[in-house]
Structures are given as structure tokens and as C-alpha cells.
Design an enzyme around this catalytic site. Structure first.
Site, PDB file in Angstrom:
ATOM      1  N   PRO A  16      21.902  11.381 -60.592  1.00 61.62           N
ATOM      2  CA  PRO A  16      21.016  11.645 -59.450  1.00 61.62           C
ATOM      3  C   PRO A  16      21.366  10.685 -58.321  1.00 61.62           C
ATOM      4  O   PRO A  16      21.484   9.486 -58.542  1.00 61.62           O
ATOM      5  CB  PRO A  16      19.622  11.325 -60.012  1.00 61.62           C
ATOM      6  CG  PRO A  16      19.868  10.379 -61.153  1.00 61.62           C
ATOM      7  CD  PRO A  16      21.211  10.727 -61.705  1.00 61.62           C
ATOM      8  N   MET A  17      21.557  11.203 -57.122  1.00 66.48           N
ATOM      9  CA  MET A  17      21.813  10.343 -55.961  1.00 66.48           C
ATOM     10  C   MET A  17      21.005  10.895 -54.792  1.00 66.48           C
ATOM     11  O   MET A  17      21.282  11.998 -54.289  1.00 66.48           O
ATOM     12  CB  MET A  17      23.306  10.323 -55.613  1.00 66.48           C
ATOM     13  CG  MET A  17      24.161   9.582 -56.619  1.00 66.48           C
ATOM     14  SD  MET A  17      25.887   9.451 -56.095  1.00 66.48           S
ATOM     15  CE  MET A  17      26.482  11.108 -56.361  1.00 66.48           C
ATOM     16  N   ALA A  18      19.995  10.132 -54.409  1.00 63.52           N
ATOM     17  CA  ALA A  18      19.116  10.569 -53.315  1.00 63.52           C
ATOM     18  C   ALA A  18      19.962  10.779 -52.064  1.00 63.52           C
ATOM     19  O   ALA A  18      20.806   9.950 -51.725  1.00 63.52           O
ATOM     20  CB  ALA A  18      18.051   9.514 -53.075  1.00 63.52           C
ATOM     21  N   CYS A 100      16.859   2.826 -60.110  1.00 61.81           N
ATOM     22  CA  CYS A 100      17.193   2.754 -58.688  1.00 61.81           C
ATOM     23  C   CYS A 100      16.920   1.365 -58.131  1.00 61.81           C
ATOM     24  O   CYS A 100      15.810   0.844 -58.273  1.00 61.81           O
ATOM     25  CB  CYS A 100      16.381   3.790 -57.926  1.00 61.81           C
ATOM     26  SG  CYS A 100      16.853   3.842 -56.214  1.00 61.81           S
ATOM     27  N   ASN A 203      26.812   5.232 -67.804  1.00 59.07           N
ATOM     28  CA  ASN A 203      26.957   5.455 -66.357  1.00 59.07           C
ATOM     29  C   ASN A 203      27.417   4.176 -65.663  1.00 59.07           C
ATOM     30  O   ASN A 203      27.031   3.080 -66.044  1.00 59.07           O
ATOM     31  CB  ASN A 203      25.599   5.934 -65.790  1.00 59.07           C
ATOM     32  CG  ASN A 203      25.533   5.911 -64.272  1.00 59.07           C
ATOM     33  OD1 ASN A 203      24.693   5.224 -63.694  1.00 59.07           O
ATOM     34  ND2 ASN A 203      26.389   6.649 -63.628  1.00 59.07           N
ATOM     35  N   GLY A 204      28.218   4.361 -64.634  1.00 54.69           N
ATOM     36  CA  GLY A 204      28.641   3.241 -63.793  1.00 54.69           C
ATOM     37  C   GLY A 204      30.145   3.129 -63.705  1.00 54.69           C
ATOM     38  O   GLY A 204      30.817   2.902 -64.718  1.00 54.69           O
ATOM     39  N   ASP A 205      30.662   3.337 -62.490  1.00 56.33           N
ATOM     40  CA  ASP A 205      32.083   3.118 -62.192  1.00 56.33           C
ATOM     41  C   ASP A 205      33.028   3.993 -63.006  1.00 56.33           C
ATOM     42  O   ASP A 205      34.166   3.595 -63.273  1.00 56.33           O
ATOM     43  CB  ASP A 205      32.465   1.641 -62.406  1.00 56.33           C
ATOM     44  CG  ASP A 205      31.740   0.717 -61.435  1.00 56.33           C
ATOM     45  OD1 ASP A 205      31.099   1.231 -60.502  1.00 56.33           O
ATOM     46  OD2 ASP A 205      31.813  -0.511 -61.623  1.00 56.33           O
ATOM     47  N   GLY A 227      28.485   9.400 -60.605  1.00 52.16           N
ATOM     48  CA  GLY A 227      27.813   9.480 -59.308  1.00 52.16           C
ATOM     49  C   GLY A 227      28.809   9.460 -58.170  1.00 52.16           C
ATOM     50  O   GLY A 227      29.355  10.494 -57.760  1.00 52.16           O
TER      51      GLY A 227
HETATM   52  C1  LIG Z   1      23.551   7.220 -52.546  1.00 48.40           C
HETATM   53  C2  LIG Z   1      22.998   6.941 -53.914  1.00 48.40           C
HETATM   54  C3  LIG Z   1      21.735   7.374 -54.247  1.00 48.40           C
HETATM   55  C4  LIG Z   1      21.209   7.129 -55.525  1.00 48.40           C
HETATM   56  N1  LIG Z   1      19.977   7.625 -55.849  1.00 48.40           N
HETATM   57  C5  LIG Z   1      19.510   7.484 -57.107  1.00 48.40           C
HETATM   58  C6  LIG Z   1      18.291   8.096 -57.500  1.00 48.40           C
HETATM   59  O1  LIG Z   1      17.626   8.785 -56.726  1.00 48.40           O
HETATM   60  N2  LIG Z   1      17.874   7.896 -58.794  1.00 48.40           N
HETATM   61  C7  LIG Z   1      18.598   7.149 -59.685  1.00 48.40           C
HETATM   62  O2  LIG Z   1      18.179   7.004 -60.842  1.00 48.40           O
HETATM   63  N3  LIG Z   1      19.759   6.579 -59.337  1.00 48.40           N
HETATM   64  C8  LIG Z   1      20.230   6.739 -58.083  1.00 48.40           C
HETATM   65  N4  LIG Z   1      21.448   6.212 -57.764  1.00 48.40           N
HETATM   66  C9  LIG Z   1      22.258   5.543 -58.800  1.00 48.40           C
HETATM   67  C10 LIG Z   1      23.229   6.533 -59.459  1.00 48.40           C
HETATM   68  O3  LIG Z   1      22.538   7.547 -60.159  1.00 48.40           O
HETATM   69  C11 LIG Z   1      24.172   5.814 -60.454  1.00 48.40           C
HETATM   70  O4  LIG Z   1      23.382   5.228 -61.460  1.00 48.40           O
HETATM   71  C12 LIG Z   1      25.021   4.747 -59.792  1.00 48.40           C
HETATM   72  O5  LIG Z   1      25.576   5.205 -58.573  1.00 48.40           O
HETATM   73  C13 LIG Z   1      26.159   4.279 -60.719  1.00 48.40           C
HETATM   74  O6  LIG Z   1      26.985   5.347 -61.068  1.00 48.40           O
HETATM   75  P1  LIG Z   1      28.429   5.576 -60.341  1.00 48.40           P
HETATM   76  O7  LIG Z   1      29.190   4.289 -60.455  1.00 48.40           O
HETATM   77  O8  LIG Z   1      29.060   6.700 -61.092  1.00 48.40           O
HETATM   78  O9  LIG Z   1      28.152   5.901 -58.902  1.00 48.40           O
HETATM   79  C14 LIG Z   1      21.973   6.422 -56.477  1.00 48.40           C
HETATM   80  C15 LIG Z   1      23.253   5.985 -56.130  1.00 48.40           C
HETATM   81  C16 LIG Z   1      23.781   6.235 -54.871  1.00 48.40           C
HETATM   82  C17 LIG Z   1      25.186   5.759 -54.549  1.00 48.40           C
END
Ligand SMILES: Cc1cc2nc3c(=O)[nH]c(=O)nc-3n(C[C@H](O)[C@H](O)[C@H](O)COP(=O)(O)O)c2cc1C
Length: 346
Positions: A16-18, A100, A203-205, A227
Site C-alpha cells: 500500500p502506498m498512499a 506508516c 517487505n522493504g527494498d 512498493g
Molecule cells: C509514497 C509512499 C506511500 C506509502 N503509504 C503507505 C500506506 O498508506 N500504508 C502503509 O502501510 N505503508 C505505506 N508505505 C510504505 C510501503 O507500503 C512499504 O512498506 C515501504 O515503501 C517499503 O517497501 P519498498 O522498499 O518495497 O518500497 C508508503 C510508502 C511510500 C513510498
């Protein structure tokens, strides 16, 4: 992979990414290989539930199920109401946001701030489970590894959440204190996986098929969630699926394929937001797509700069069509005549 009554097509999840993972983006990721996607977080505040922003976030029309809605808040009763509200509007899975780090969210003790107060966190989990599970709706939890390096309490919360009836856990391998700095670690996921029986998602990177394979192997996680690496590159899911299935890298998509996906994405985006907002909120996606393509140096920035000057859907679509056609005709290592014009106009 099984989540409550739902059999997911694969173990590749969209995070989820807002402001990013709206319905059009989730649909495209699912079309390109993601097995599951969680909606952008929806507030539990009843006064905001009918706002345009929240109602757009609760729009799942045409999205392949199961529909997972993430809720955020600090009050157990309000979170339970939010779960019921979203279930009434089609949510088939409720995800609690305890991950978040955004100040806007954490200052109100929601998101990852909840990890600092384990008893409140548990109260919220229990209330949401009590509201959702009688409707046959599984509850999942997304969290970080803890609040700070000295308080990595994700394993404690994970076990309490499992005991309270949570059916899947996602762990972003950073503490709240880290924000997005440093590198995500996945040892905490491996540790949690060895302590609970419910599915655990790492999750992460995770930015490439090889990294996906490596994280799955090292953690024993049931699934991975991606994400930022999917921004402008929703085909990363099919690349990972192919690599996991065959051990071989899928060749990158050709420009005409990306053009077709992007045009579909834009049409769906305008249909959700309307033209005025849609044209503006699509710009960030267009910038990410350009960045993900093998363009000559400076071309992505030129494209982004030009896109930012366009104010209608027709102009935005035409720019995408013309740019991709020019890149395909010229080859991506040369400047196109169109880019020369943009340079002159800039
Ligand atoms: C722009 C943006 C918005 C995000 N919004 C949420 C959110 O609404 N809820 C949530 O649980 N995590 C949110 N995250 C965190 C991501 O879900 C994820 O945990 C984090 O980006 C790490 O994963 P990644 O390295 O694959 O990006 C957000 C991350 C980004 C970059």
C-alpha cells in the site's frame, strides 16, 4: 497461498502506498503479475469518510479480488467502525496500518507509532478482528520491525496479533526511527516466521527478481511485498514471477508494450479522478515510467519537464503516444526531434 477463504494466484504483493497504489495502479500491477494488492490507507475518522479523497480510495470497481483495504487510526472503537464501513463497501480483507512512518499519521499515534504502545496496539487489533471476522473477513497487520533500534518489538506484537486472530503479517524491515534510511533487514522477518503459524510477508527494498528470490530464501517468508520498485515499473511482478519459476531473467518489455500499458493506465486514472485532478496526479506516474525506461541521459527529465506543462488529458495522451513512437523509431540512445523541440522551448 491461502488467506482466509481466498486462494491468491501467487505470493507477489503490491505494497500500500498512499497517493500511488490507487485502483488504476493496483489493477495494472495485478494484470502484470501481482497476486495481491492492498489499497492506500483509509482514515478511520468518521468525519472524513465521505470526503472525495476517502471515497476514491474506497473505489474498487473492476479490480480483481480479493479486495484488501488498509485502515489507520488510534482509537479501537473507531477502527472497528472503519472496518465495518469498508466491509459494507466491498472490502474482503482488512489490513491494519502499523507501518506508516508519515508524520501526519504518527503524530496522531497511528501507523508505526502504535508499535510504541503495545497494549493500545492489541486493543485495536482485537476490536478490528471482532468487527471483521464475524463477516468472514480476515484481518491482516502491516508493521515495521519496531519503533527504534532499542525497541524492535515486532516479534512480540506478531505473536500477540496471531493469538488475537490476525491471519497474515507483513513486516517492513526497518524501524520507525529509520524512516526510509539505510537498508531494510529481513532477519526480523525470518525470526517472526519461525515463531508464528500464520503467513508472513517480507517487505522493504525488494527491487529485482534476484533480490526477491534471495529474500524469500533467507526468510522463509510466505510472500514478498513490493512498493517503490513498482512505481513506473508495474511489470516488475511478471519479471519476478518468471525468475522464481524458471531461474531466468525475462527480457525487458518492449517500448510499444509499455506504451500500451501506460495509455491504459492513464485512461483508467482519468476515469477515477476526472480530467483536472487526473492529469495532474498522473504526472508523477509518467515521471516514474520515463525513469524506468532505458532512455539516453537527460531524456527522462526532458519528458517530465514537458509533461508538467500539459493541462489536458488529450495533450498528455498525445505526448505519451508521440514520445514512445519517437523513442521506438530513433532508438533509445539518441535524442529524438521531439526532444530537440522541447529543449528549444524550455
Ligand atoms: C509514497 C509512499 C506511500 C506509502 N503509504 C503507505 C500506506 O498508506 N500504508 C502503509 O502501510 N505503508 C505505506 N508505505 C510504505 C510501503 O507500503 C512499504 O512498506 C515501504 O515503501 C517499503 O517497501 P519498498 O522498499 O518495497 O518500497 C508508503 C510508502 C511510500 C513510498
Amino acid at each position: 497461498m491461502q488467506l482466509g477463504p481466498y486462494t491468491l494466484p501467487n505470493a507477489l504483493f503490491v505494497a500500500p502506498m498512499a497517493g500511488v497504489t490507487d485502483r488504476p495502479f493496483r489493477k495494472l500491477c495485478k494484470r502484470l503479475g501481482a497476486g495481491y494488492a492492498v489499497s492506500e490507507m483509509v482514515t478511520s475518522r468518521p468525519d472524513l469518510q465521505d470526503s472525495l479523497k476517502t471515497s476514491r480510495r474506497a473505489d474498487h470497481s473492476g479490480e480483481p479480488g480479493p479486495i484488501a483495504v488498509q485502515i489507520a487510526g488510534t482509537d479501537a472503537a473507531m477502527m472497528a467502525d472503519a472496518a465495518r464501513y469498508n466491509i459494507d463497501r466491498g472490502a474482503q480483507i482488512i489490513d491494519i496500518n502499523m507501518g506508516c512512518p508519515a508524520k501526519k499519521v504518527c503524530n496522531k499515534w497511528a501507523g508505526s507509532a502504535l508499535m510504541q504502545d503495545e497494549s493500545l496496539a492489541l486493543e485495536i487489533i482485537e476490536a478490528v478482528v471482532a468487527a471483521a471476522v464475524p463477516h468472514g473477513v480476515p484481518v491482516t497487520l502491516k508493521m515495521r520491525t519496531g519503533w527504534s533500534a532499542s525497541g524492535r518489538n515486532a516479534p512480540t506484537i506478531a505473536r500477540a496479533a496471531e493469538a488475537a486472530g490476525v491471519q497474515m503479517l507483513t513486516v517492513h524491515g526497518r524501524t520507525r526511527e529509520q524512516g526510509y534510511k539505510g537498508e531494510a533487514e529481513h532477519e526480523t522477518v525470518a525470526h517472526i516466521k519461525s515463531r508464528v503459524r500464520i503467513p508472513v510477508v517480507a517487505n522493504g527494498d525488494i527491487t529485482s527478481p534476484q533480490k526477491a528470490h534471495d529474500v524469500l530464501r533467507r526468510t522463509g517468508a510466505d510472500a514478498i511485498m513490493i512498493g517503490r520498485a513498482a512505481q513506473g515499473r508495474p511489470w516488475i511482478f511478471r519479471e519476478i514471477a518468471h525468475y522464481l519459476a524458471t531461474g531466468e531473467a525475462l527480457p525487458p518489455p518492449d517500448l510499444m508494450e509499455v506504451k500500451a500499458w501506460l495509455l491504459d493506465h492513464l485512461e483508467d486514472h482519468y476515469s477515477l479522478y476526472g480530467e483536472f485532478t487526473g492529469v495532474r496526479s498522473a504526472r508523477k506516474h509518467l515521471g516514474w515510467y520515463a525513469q524506468a525506461l532505458p532512455l539516453p541521459s537527460g531524456a527522462a527529465a526532458l519528458f517530465r519537464g514537458h509533461i508538467n506543462t500539459l493541462a489536458s488529458a488529450q495533450a498528455q495522451l498525445a505526448c505519451v503516444r508521440d514520445s514512445f513512437d519517437a523513442w521506438a523509431a530513433t532508438g533509445t540512445d539518441e535524442t529524438t526531434p521531439q526532444e530537440e523541440n522541447w529543449k528549444l522551448a524550455a
